[in-house]
Design a protein around this motif. Structure first.
Motif, PDB file in Angstrom:
ATOM      1  N   TRP A   1       0.839  -1.211   0.000  1.00 44.02           N
ATOM      2  CA  TRP A   1       0.000   0.000   0.000  1.00 44.02           C
ATOM      3  C   TRP A   1       0.869   1.254   0.000  1.00 44.02           C
ATOM      4  N   GLU A   2       1.910   1.238   0.859  1.00 44.30           N
ATOM      5  CA  GLU A   2       2.791   2.414   0.923  1.00 44.30           C
ATOM      6  C   GLU A   2       3.497   2.629  -0.416  1.00 44.30           C
ATOM      7  N   ALA A   3       3.919   1.524  -1.052  1.00 49.19           N
ATOM      8  CA  ALA A   3       4.615   1.631  -2.345  1.00 49.19           C
ATOM      9  C   ALA A   3       3.664   2.177  -3.415  1.00 49.19           C
ATOM     10  N   ALA A   4       2.407   1.737  -3.384  1.00 49.31           N
ATOM     11  CA  ALA A   4       1.428   2.215  -4.375  1.00 49.31           C
ATOM     12  C   ALA A   4       1.195   3.718  -4.210  1.00 49.31           C
ATOM     13  N   ARG A   5       1.136   4.176  -2.974  1.00 50.25           N
ATOM     14  CA  ARG A   5       0.916   5.617  -2.744  1.00 50.25           C
ATOM     15  C   ARG A   5       2.159   6.395  -3.181  1.00 50.25           C
ATOM     16  N   LYS A   6       3.344   5.830  -2.899  1.00 47.84           N
ATOM     17  CA  LYS A   6       4.591   6.506  -3.292  1.00 47.84           C
ATOM     18  C   LYS A   6       4.612   6.691  -4.806  1.00 47.84           C
ATOM     19  N   ALA A   7       4.183   5.639  -5.536  1.00 49.93           N
ATOM     20  CA  ALA A   7       4.161   5.702  -7.005  1.00 49.93           C
ATOM     21  C   ALA A   7       3.213   6.806  -7.482  1.00 49.93           C
ATOM     22  N   GLU A   8       2.230   7.131  -6.651  1.00 48.36           N
ATOM     23  CA  GLU A   8       1.281   8.205  -7.005  1.00 48.36           C
ATOM     24  C   GLU A   8       1.748   9.574  -6.501  1.00 48.36           C
ATOM     25  N   GLY A   9       2.896   9.593  -5.829  1.00 47.74           N
ATOM     26  CA  GLY A   9       3.448  10.870  -5.374  1.00 47.74           C
ATOM     27  C   GLY A   9       3.148  11.218  -3.920  1.00 47.74           C
TER      28      GLY A   9
END
Ligand code: CAA
Length: 248
Positions: free
Chosen positions: A46-54
Motif C-alpha cells: 500500500w505504501e509503495a502504491a501511494r509513493k508511485a502516485e506521489g
C-alpha cells in the motif's frame, strides 16, 4: 498547506484509500490504520502504491475494536510523526443476516468494529486535540444507519450509534476548536457492495435517483472539505452522500 497529522482507520480499504489520498493532496501527513491479517492490510504494498502516485504515507497495523491496541498505535504515531489533528473513522464491516438468523457473534463483531472503534480512537485523540485547541473528526456512518436496512440490524444499529456519539463529542469539542461530524455514504462502488447478492444490488440501484453507485473519491473529497482548517463552523452535522437514495 497546514501539514497536519491525519489518521484514517480502515485507511487501506477502498473508501479509506481515497480519503487518505484526498488528505494527502490537502498537504496533511497521513497515517492509515488497518487490521493486520486482513486482505486490505498489506502495508509495504500500500505504501509503495501511494509513493508511485506521489504521496508519502504510513500504514500502522491496529485492531481498532481493541482499546489497548488502539492506545498503543496512537502513542506510536504521536512519538514517530506527531500529535493527531485529524481523525477519520472509516473502519467498518458487515455481517448481514435477518434477525431470525443473526447470532450474537455477528451482532458483537459489527458493534465492536464499527462503534467501539469510534470510541477507542476518539478517546485516544480527543484530549490532545482539545488541549491544543484544534481538531477535526469525521465518523463514517451509512445511509442504512439513517433509514434501516433489511438484514442489517447489527450494522444499522452501529451506524446510527455513531451519530449519537458524534453529536455528543461535537458538543464537548465545540469551545476547543474541535469539530466532529458524521458522513453517511449511500451505496459506494466497493467490495462491500459487490458482496451483496446481484438481485438485491439491482433493487438498491433502482432506489437511487442519481442512477448509479457513488465513487470512493466522492467520499474523499467531502472529507477533505470537512477536515480543512476553514471548516470550523460545521460540527455535529450528519452529511448524507447517497445520490438521493434517502432524503430528509
Ligand atoms: N426486503 C423485503 N424482503 C426481503 C428482502 C428485502 N430487502 N430481502 C429478502 N427478503 C425476503 C425474501 O424474499 C424471503 O422472503 P420469504 O421467506 O417470504 O420467501 C426472506 O426475506 C428471506 O429471508 P432469509 O432470512 O432467508 O434471507 P436470506 O438469508 O436469503 O438473505 C440477506 C438475507 C443476506 C440480509 C439478504 O437479504 C441481503 O443480502 N440483503 C442485502 C443487504 C444489504 O443491502 N446490505 C448492504 C451491504 S453494503 C453496506 O452496508 C454499505 C453501506 O453502508 C450502504
Amino acid at each position: 498547506m497546514s501539514g497536519r497529522v491525519a489518521v484514517v482507520t480502515g485507511g487501506t480499504g477502498t473508501i479509506g484509500t481515497e480519503v487518505c489520498k484526498h488528505l494527502g493532496a490537502a498537504g496533511h501527513r497521513v497515517v492509515a490504520l488497518c487490521l493486520p491479517g486482513t486482505p486490505d492490510c498489506v502495508p509495504d504494498t500500500w505504501e509503495a502504491a501511494r509513493k508511485a502516485e506521489g504521496y508519502d504515507m504510513r500504514v500502522v497495523g491496529c485492531d481498532v475494536a481493541d482499546y489497548e491496541d488502539t492506545a498503543q498505535a496512537f502513542a506510536q504515531i504521536e512519538a514517530d510523526i506527531g500529535p493527531v489533528d485529524i481523525l477519520v473513522n472509516a473502519a467498518g464491516i458487515t455481517r448481514d443476516a435477518t434477525l431470525r438468523k443473526m447470532d450474537p457473534k455477528q451482532w458483537r463483531e459489527v458493534i465492536a468494529a464499527n462503534l467501539d472503534s469510534v470510541f477507542n480512537t476518539t478517546r485516544c485523540a480527543f484530549p490532545g486535540m482539545m488541549d491544543r485547541g484544534f481538531g477535526r473528526i469525521v465518523n463514517i456512518s451509512s445511509v442504512n444507519g439513517m433509514k434501516g436496512q433489511f438484514g442489517q440490524a447489527n450494522y444499522a444499529a452501529s451506524k446510527a450509534g455513531i451519530h449519537g456519539f458524534t453529536m455528543s463529542a461535537a458538543r464537548e469539542g465545540a469551545r476547543k476548536g474541535v469539530t466532529v461530524n458524521t458522513v453517511s455514504p449511500g451505496y459506494i462502488e466497493s467490495p462491500m457492495i459487490m458482496a451483496v447478492p446481484e438481485e438485491h444490488r439491482a433493487k438498491i440501484m433502482a432506489e437511487i435517483p442519481v442512477g448509479r453507485f457513488g465513487k470512493p473519491a466522492e467520499i474523499g473529497r467531502l472529507i477533505a472539505f470537512l477536515t480543512a482548517d476553514e471548516s470550523g463552523f460545521i460540527t455535529g452535522a450528519e452529511i448524507a452522500i447517497n445520490g438521493g437514495q434517502h432524503m430528509q
